[in-house]
Every structure is written in C-alpha cells, then in structure tokens.
Design an enzyme around this catalytic site. Structure first.
Site, PDB file in Angstrom:
ATOM      1  N   GLY A 126     -77.992  22.548  -2.996  1.00 46.10           N
ATOM      2  CA  GLY A 126     -76.744  22.578  -3.734  1.00 46.10           C
ATOM      3  C   GLY A 126     -76.129  21.196  -3.820  1.00 46.10           C
ATOM      4  CB  CYS A 127     -73.924  19.655  -6.338  1.00 48.54           C
ATOM      5  SG  CYS A 127     -72.747  21.003  -6.584  1.00 48.54           S
ATOM      6  CE1 TYR A 128     -67.833  20.037  -4.216  1.00 55.97           C
ATOM      7  CE2 TYR A 128     -68.521  22.252  -4.817  1.00 55.97           C
ATOM      8  CZ  TYR A 128     -67.648  21.191  -4.963  1.00 55.97           C
ATOM      9  OH  TYR A 128     -66.606  21.264  -5.848  1.00 55.97           O
TER      10      TYR A 128
ATOM     11  CB  THR B  86     -76.955  16.962  -2.037  1.00 51.79           C
ATOM     12  OG1 THR B  86     -77.937  17.955  -2.369  1.00 51.79           O
ATOM     13  CG2 THR B  86     -77.581  15.581  -2.119  1.00 51.79           C
ATOM     14  CB  SER B  87     -72.188  14.940  -1.298  1.00 52.46           C
ATOM     15  OG  SER B  87     -71.302  16.000  -0.983  1.00 52.46           O
TER      16      SER B  87
END
Lengths: 346, 346, 346, 346
Positions: free
Chosen positions: C149-151, C153-154
């Site tokens: 997921g995008c969140y 990953t960060s």
C-alpha cells in the site's frame, strides 16, 4: 561510443535545473560542468533537493565549464548571453543560448524592445532560430542556436501551417496567452509570493511583452505579410504550462476539414507536435513534464475565424526540452533522445 | 421594521449556498424557507458544513417556500425556471430568477441556443435584465428580474461605456474569458475531478457557449450596431473568479486618457464597479468573495486596439451577489445591503 | 535481446495509467496488452489524452492480455484480484498485484479489516510482500508479488532501521500521514470535486484505515514487539505525494548522530531511498514524479522522541513505480530500469 | 452612539490587512488611523488592491495613530511590541497585541525561546491571554490583551474540555499541526515562492517551534499536570487555515459518548466554537474566512487514544478575528460584532 561533453552556464536558475534533469537521462552526453555566478562552490542539490544523492556536482566558474565542454547551454538573462556566446564560439564550442539575445534577426528591433545595445552584430548572422519544426536543416549545420521564447514557441507552432498556406489574414491577429508561474523564474517577487498568486489570475504587459517582436518576425519568415499581433499574456496559478488562444480571420470560406487535414499532414513527421481531432481542445496538463505541443483547432462559423489553441510545457518545449532537441539535431543524435514523449496523466 | 420574507428555490446548489450566506448577513430580510428537489427533509448544513450550528434549516417543498415568501430566488437549471416563475408571479410574489430562461428578449434566439421551447411568451415581456448598472430604474419597478449570466456580467460591465459612447467597432469583438471551477457547479464530472483540474487549464465551447447571444443582445441594447463576438471561455484551476480579456478595435485615434476618464465618470456612482488607474490590470483575487467588479484599461498603440480586462467573482457579482443587489433595488433597500464591498486580501 | 511481454489488467485506472507511462520508457519490455472491464475497445489515449499519438492501444479482455504476457500487473480493487491472480499463476505467468488481496500474511486479519472472504488460502503462501528494501531476495525468487500500500510504503521505509535495531518502543507509535488526491483514484466523489478539495484539508478514517494492519504486521516482521499504531491519514490538496510524520518514543538516550548514521548506512545500497542530513526535513515536491523516498530525522530532545518524516510519490514508489521495481527484481533487470531517479524541481 | 476610535500599528502586514477588512464591517468603531514603518504616506489600497475605492487611507506615524485612538491593535514582530504597548498603556489606551511579547506568563521561558530580553516585567503582569473561551471575564476587565498564537488557538480549544476534566494524560501529548501559507506572512522567501510551495508539503521546526511553550503553559493553566507536548507544524499549499491533529492517551475507559457530550456542553455558549457530531472530522475549508473553530472527536479504540481534530482560519480566529473578538469583550460590544459567523462554502 565516446560521450559528448555538455556544460551549462547559469545552471542555478529554473531552466538550468530543468536542463540537468533532462541531460541526466540523455544516453549520449555527460554533464561536464555547471556554473553559477552566485553559487560557485555550492552543490547543485543544495539548491534543488530533488537531486540529492543523484546529482550533487558543484557549481564552477564559467571558464572551467566552457573548457571541459563540447556543447554549452547558456541560461543567462538577456544582455548577458552575448559576451558568453562570443567566448564559446571563439573557443570552438557549439552553443545553445536559452536567452533572448540572438532570437531576432532585426537587431534594431531587438535593441528597441530590449533596451540593450548589441556588441557583436556579425555574430548574430551565424545564429539560427531554434524552432526545429521550422528550421531543422539549418539547426543541424550551425554552431549557434538561439532557443526560442516560451510564448513564441507555443504560438508559432499553432500558426505555422495556417500562415505558410496563406489561410488567414495576419494583420489583425489576436493572441491571448496564459503561462504557469515557473515562466517568471526563480527570483522572489510579490507577484509570485504564494499567498498572492494562489487562487489568483491576471493579465500583464498587455501589448508590450518582449516576445511580441519575436512572434511577428518569425511569422514573417514563415510567409506572412504585414504581420501585426495584439499579444496579451496572463499568469496562471499553476507551476508549468502555456496555453495560447489564437484568433485569426480566415481568408476565405471556412473549410474546417481542409484546415484540419493540412495541420495533420504538416506535422506528421514532427515527433513533438500532436494535432488533436477537429474540435477537441487541449489542456496544459496533457503536456506538462513532456516536450510535447498539442494543438486544437476550431472554426467559429458565425465570425469566420479560425481559433487555434496550442499548449506546451514552458520549461520543456518552451525552454530546456527544446534546447536539448536542438542539441540532438546539432550533434546528430536521435531528435527525441533524453526527452519525455508523454506527459504523466496528472 | 417588519422583515421581508425571502425564499430560495433550488437552494442545494452552489448559487443557493452562496445566497444563503449573503442573506444571513442582510439586515432587512428573513430566510423564510429553502427547497431542493433531491434533498427535501435534509438539513442545509449537512450539504454545506460551514453552516453547521449557524443555519441548520431543512429543505422543504417548493410550494411551502413560495407560500411563506415575499420574494423568491429561483436557482434552477435552464428550462426549469419558467414554470416556477409563472407560479410565483401568479401568487403575487417578486421573483429573481438566477437561471437563463428570462435573460434574452429574443425568444427565438433563446430557443435556438438553449434548444428549449418557451411556454409563456407573455411572461417574458415582464422580465427585466438584472444588470443594475444598466437597468436600475426598470429593476426597481418590476416583479421579475432575470439575473444575468456570470460571463456576460463581467463582459458587459467592461464594454458598457465604450459601446454606449461609440468608441469601438462592435462587429469584430474578441472576448477571451477565464472562469473558476464553481462556475461548473456542484455536479460531479471528470472535468472537475480534482486530479484532472488541478495544475490544469483549458478552453471549452469555443464560439459555441450559450452566453454568446446574451452578450450580443445586451451590447445591442447598449447601443452597439451589428454586434458580433468571438467568445471563448476557459476553465481556471481556482474556486472563484472570472477574468475577461476583451479586444476591441478603436474607431478613431487612441486618446487613452479620454477613454479612461469616460470610464471613471461612467461608473462614479456605481458602488460595485471600480475602474483602476490607466494601465493597471486587475486580478481575480482582488474581487473574490466580494460583489465588486474591477476594470482595467489599456490601449495597444501598435494595433489601435482597446484592451479591457474585467474581473468579478462568478458566485457573487456573477450570480448570488448580483441577485441580492437586484433584490435590494426591487425592495427599496440600500443597494449594498448585505453585500461584501471588499475582497479579503487572500 | 528478446523483450519481456508485459500486460496490465485494470489499466484504465490511475495506477494503470502510471504503469503504462513507466513501461513505455522501460528498455526491456513490450506492453503486450491492456484490459479494462468498462472500456473494452476504447483507446487508452481517449481516457488519458497525454498519451495521444504515443500510446493509442485499445483495451482488450483480461484473457487476451494474460495470454500475450510473460508478466501481468493487476490493478483491481481489493476482493477482485484474488481470482485473477489464481488464473495468471495457473497459466504460468509472473504476477505483480497492485491491490490489497495478498499483502497480509494473517488472512484472518485481512478478512476482518477488508470484510472480504479469501478463496484460495494456499495461493497466499506463495505471495511475497513487495517492499524491495526489505524483501529483495524473496522477490527475486517468487512468481507472485503483493505490491505494498502507498501509506505503508512511506511508513515502513521510515521505520525500518529504527525498528530492526530496537531503537524505539513500538507499542505506542503515532503516525500522522498526508496524501495527495490521486490516492483516492479516478472515481468521482464529492470529496474529490475540485471546488470541495481545493483550498481544503481534512483527516479521514482516523484509526480505522485499512492500511493499519498492513503497517503493524510488517513492522512485526521487521522485528518489532507488540506493535500498536494510531494511524490517521489526511487528504492534501495536491495531486501527488505522501508525507508521513512518525512519532516514536526512544528506548534509551537520544544519540541523534548514532541514529542518523545507522539510517545512512542502512539504505546505502538502496537506489530509491535517500536519508537527508540530520535535521533536514523532506518535502513531497522533492520526490513527486520519481520513485524516490526521502527520509528526514530529528530527535525531540525535550520529549525523547524520534520524529521521522518520510515522503514518496503515492503513484510511483507508492504504487506503479514500486511495481516496476519489483518486476525488475523478479525478471533480473537492473533495479532502476525505466524508473525516474530524480523528481523535477517543480 | 459615538463610535470607538480604533488604530492599527503595523497595518501593512497580513494581520493588519485582515483587521482592516473586519473593522470596516464593525458597526461600533471607526478606523482612526493606520501606521507602517516602511510605507508611511502610501495608501493602504496600493498594498492591498482589494480595498481600492473602499479604504484608501494613508499610513501615518505610530504616534499619530495612537493619539487618535481609544483602542490600539499592535501587529509587530516579537520583540517590537513591548515598547509600543508601554507607550499606549502610558497614554491610557486599550491595547490588543497581536504579537508574541505578552503571551507567556513565565518571562524566563519567553526569553529562552524567543531569545529576546524583556524590558518592562511589571507591564506583563497586566496582560491577559486573549483566548475568550478561557478568559472572557479577565479580558473584559483589562486594558492589555495578548492575542494568542494561531497554532495555540486551534490546539487549546481542541484540548480545553479534555484537560479541564482530567480525561487525558498530558505528559505525552502529540500535536501534528498543518497551516496555510499566510501564516508565514508577507515577507518574500524561497519557501513561499509559488513554484516551490505549490504542489508541495513539508514539516518544519519539528519540536522547536516557538508556539510550544505557549501551548504547554496555557494547558497548565487549564489544569493539566506535567504537560509535555511534541509539536510538529507543517506548511500546506493553501492560503488559509490551520488543522491540528491531537493525540492524547485516555486516562480510563473510552466512553466516547461521555466525552463528546462533555465537549458539546462545554462550548454550548461560545459563539465561535462548534463541536461536530461524534466521528465527523472537520475540514479547514469549513471555517476559512470566518472566525469559527470546528472540533471533531474520535476515540481510537484499539489504542485507547482520544484523537481531536481542530480547525480554524489562521488569519481570523488565529489572529485578526480573535483580536476583534477580544476588543468586543473589552469594550462591551456584542462578542460577534463585525465577525464572520459562517465560512463561504468554497
């Protein structure tokens, strides 16, 4: 294959930054050096943190950069390029000047509009106006290219077929152009202060912008008689992009299909110009972060006017991208090498 | 003093929301009721959370709202107002129609451009076009005001003095207008999806926008002969504001001082029109969230064209603000009552 | 060299569009086909006009795409990937699933948070969580990658060194994350209507976002005990980018230099993670349109907390870029092939 | 009724501009004069063109303004207010200081965080911290109000009920705040250059922002023990608005209904604070251009944390609006006089 050594003079500004980004992706060149009057010794990535860890070279002196380069890009304010070009040409370098000093063939007009005296008139004779879609052959044979202004690029590409084919009257052209804020560059100003510019929009320099004579002269070279344009630029609250809306009186009946076909054919072999379906109008977001120009056409039947809408990214096709396109042509690279063909969708 | 009872039909849309915000500040009226076809029974503040705790009234039926009102604002799509206006007038109410149905005097032109048949032609004879700077006297005496379109408001105010005083040729006007996104209203669409519209800019309906005949007809009523305009609207990535850049050929010599003085004098008594210093061009951010129109003038000496730049807030002077201004005139209130005179600086 | 044939299932959405843009620049692959349930037969460039003239292929059926491909990217909503993955694996394809279905190893947790039943539990055992900085070896050997997921990953990149080295307590992590609007995808909604989202900012799904269990499970796999996070995402009025601000209680004394050195060393060989100088905090604009993650660190001495700020482009390192990075590892390409190393400066 | 004469010292900055806009709508005051060190003799509307034709007064000297005023607003950088306040108080004026000099009761803490020496310690004893929801009575009786910082206003209103009622532990508060760009004021800087700030987002001064001690001291005065906050501000690409996300460990069981009811009751009589329905989170766009504070609450059940989201307009409730609210209380006006109760919907 040995790499071409490429230097950038005045690399601390926005055009310089965009150039570095493109040149890093170019498979035929090395960046030999970068200079900046005010930042010598500093790392490029200090000014542009995107490059942190990827391009951390330091700014050197102009002379150091020139010495190490086969090709030099010059990104200086008007009036400052001329001497630098002279020096580069004298040292046998190829030069692409991103500034205004060599764009106009009529030096008197340059001196009037730019209020700047020309020192080396003979040098100007060597300069080729770097709009590849117009002057590709000449660009391939010169050592000195004058990279066009951002507004003129969008406008000239929009008008080139219609002007060359004598479809329109050119003595009463009206050009209403809108640019993103990077066009105003890196210098801080109240106009580009975020709180002033966000949710804001205005016209500026109505009828007096310095790109006016460039537009008129080049339209003349494309075959237009008695060119006269009212040119009004506006400042959009976006980072990138120019949209020019061009109003031209049609000479005779409005055969919109004929006009559209002509445009399609005209640009069929130009990798960076896309003529949209008739009646479809482009959006700057469809070209930003690419070197593309999209052109939309419609005939206002009630007034017998051809309305041309042309969009480019002011930093790419309007500046650094076109400069690299010119270098590619000058150096025999593939015309598209290093350049973004497609804008991201958002 | 007894308060005037004011209702809003179609209050769930953007113009309705803006109207409620203004009417809450108006010291001479009570909001008697609001209606919405799709939201009956819901609280207004559910749709517009800014109003939470301040205006939580529920949407009622049209008939309930009309019954309780002395004055009715109608905020419906074109083609839907006419019946509602008929009903209100029959019940003896004063009406301000924010839609397009009653704007054009030439009903044939309306039917052509809007592709909608008119049912009560005699009713249209009673309607006054609600541009107060043009028709104040007639507005004060009518029961039915057709509130102008947003683009026409900015354009007509920009051209009114020049047209009335025969300074310009009106057979070849070019109007390049740019609007904020609220002009496209509340309906979801790909065009107004944030990721598509942010950092984007485009032209649309070039030469075919329905405001074109409204502009031409009203310029004719201002005294223009043989009016013909090329009108191209564009969509700005901002919430509010319209900027119209108008290009008009001057009839005779360009006495810019004379023109500017004429404009200043023309609007000296109009509280919502400000003529800027000659050569100063307005920014939409200088009028958004107010009912002001700012007008800038410059003469393009090279082409003998008058360039007029006019800005308004499309939701205020271009819609809800002007509607309240019309109500103030109709009901004998101070013309500025409830209306914002000054835009916030950012 | 023969090109790897790559297909994209569900290519009409935002991740699909971004993937096509990247794959066109990739020198080792051909795009074999694209599918879209709702757009079969339409040209990709009709939906995404940036691609006009550059990639005009039509959407085909899923089966046509799978048949022609060596590698398949699946860009479908959660709950729809599982079947498609099954089919691809059964046909011997390599698969990168951009959706959520295979991200969690604890299938019960998946079913609870996503309210979706799992059909092929045994298939999930083959899936490798595609965070290359964590699982490069396993990715290189699997046929099925679950793209993170995008969140997460960060956040995971921001916490990985601190968690692995036991520098922080992980039972009371607080993560305040902010995402650009493309994270909400292509579906029209009131939340992403331009007039609602522009000049707006809000939190959503506080404590209940489905990326929460993904964050907790993977932190556990990195070595954290008893992980518990409060995760609150927010929606920024920008197109791209995620910034996560992470608050972690330090276990012992705050040797900020030690922590910073550890981070630098940890990521020294990862081409897409840049640890900034101690105290320098990143901006999303420094990574958008690139596959980079920038991490900034600071110790709040007064509270003995480590504050980590991590930025990525949600469409690149947070989705399509990371998916291609995974493909590169799976297929033995250079890890950076086709991917943007540097964000444009604006 | 005779009007109260109100002057503004330092009126050329953003807070000054916002104050003038509010004071023009206030029915109980006249603007007696405005001063600006750098703009004496210039018209206010030259700096802020929105005011053209509506407020064209010129900047005078500080002394001229003070002499003509009953109430003086001081909008100066920290360190510059103290002398000016002394002078006003000595001349018997009522003073509202929009700056930081009088906000802290602990002068030592002020001197440490602001690196500025205090000259008139006795004067500080007279100052009342101007958060009306906390100190209304004291404000009504003082001649010197210290207007709160923008971040502290949003945060203190969000925490006041929970802290006073001992619902949360205050020794490990985490506050993640996000502000619009006007908070950075009128001074040009690279950070607020449009091309740098647009489509950008970053944290700054993590753990070191000067509003930290103000938050901690005032929470202590509200009844909190052993307060310690990690405070990280971020800069949003919008003009206005602050959103603070506050993470607080609950002392005992999470009776979310009880907490919500307490908040509702706590602010029932405060015209500018709205507690949203439980679980509904506010958007800055719901309060910008108004003096409102919206507060949303949710309990993260998994972690037993209370998550409070509080939004204000930094220029209104966070600066000029609250300053006028304080004046209203000091002078016996209706608390809401002149102030916007409702934000426009967009």
């Amino acid at each position: 294959m040995s790499m071409v050594q490429v230097g950038v003079i005045g690399a601390s500004g926005y055009v310089g930054s965009e150039l570095i980004g493109i040149l890093m992706k170019h498979e035929g060149v090395d960046i030999s050096g970068i200079s900046s009057e005010n930042n010598q010794g500093a790392a490029f990535s200090t000014l542009y943190p995107s490059f942190k860890g990827q391009y951390d070279a330091q700014f050197e002196s102009n002379q150091e950069v020139i010495s190490k380069s086969d090709v030099v890009f010059i990104c200086l304010p008007h009036g400052k390029s001329e001497n630098m070009v002279k020096q580069c040409i004298d040292e046998g370098k190829k030069v692409i000047d991103a500034g205004a000093d060599f764009r106009l063939n009529d030096l008197k007009v340059y001196e009037d509009w730019y209020e700047t005296a020309i020192s080396y008139p003979e040098l100007h004779g060597q300069a080729v106006y770097g709009l590849p879609e117009m002057n590709k052959e000449a660009i391939s044979q010169t050592s000195l290219v004058a990279n066009p202004g951002c507004y003129p690029t969008s406008i000239l590409l929009g008008l080139y077929p219609a002007v060359s084919e004598q479809l329109i009257n050119t003595d009463r052209l009206i050009i209403d152009a809108k640019s993103g804020v990077t066009g105003a560059g890196k210098s801080l100003s109240a106009v580009t202060h975020f709180a002033n510019k966000n949710e804001a929009f205005k016209a500026y320099k109505a009828g007096t912008h310095r790109h006016t004579p460039e537009i008129e002269e080049k339209l003349g070279q494309m075959g237009a008689d008695n060119v006269k344009v009212s040119f009004v630029p506006h400042l959009l609250p976006v980072n990138r992009g120019i949209l020019s809306t061009i109003y031209a009186d049609l000479k005779s009946g409005s055969d919109s299909e004929h006009i559209h076909n002509l445009y399609k054919k005209w640009y069929a072999n130009d990798p960076f110009v896309t003529v949209l379906d008739y009646g479809t109008l482009p959006d700057i977001s469809h070209v930003t972060h690419s070197n593309q120009c999209h052109i939309g056409l419609t005939v206002d039947e009630r007034t017998q006017r051809l309305i041309i809408v042309s969009v480019i990214d002011n930093m790419q096709k309007g500046a650094a991208g076109q400069a690299v396109q010119n270098m590619n042509i000058m150096m025999g690279f593939n015309e598209t090498e290093g350049l973004a063909m497609v804008a991201p969708s958002f």
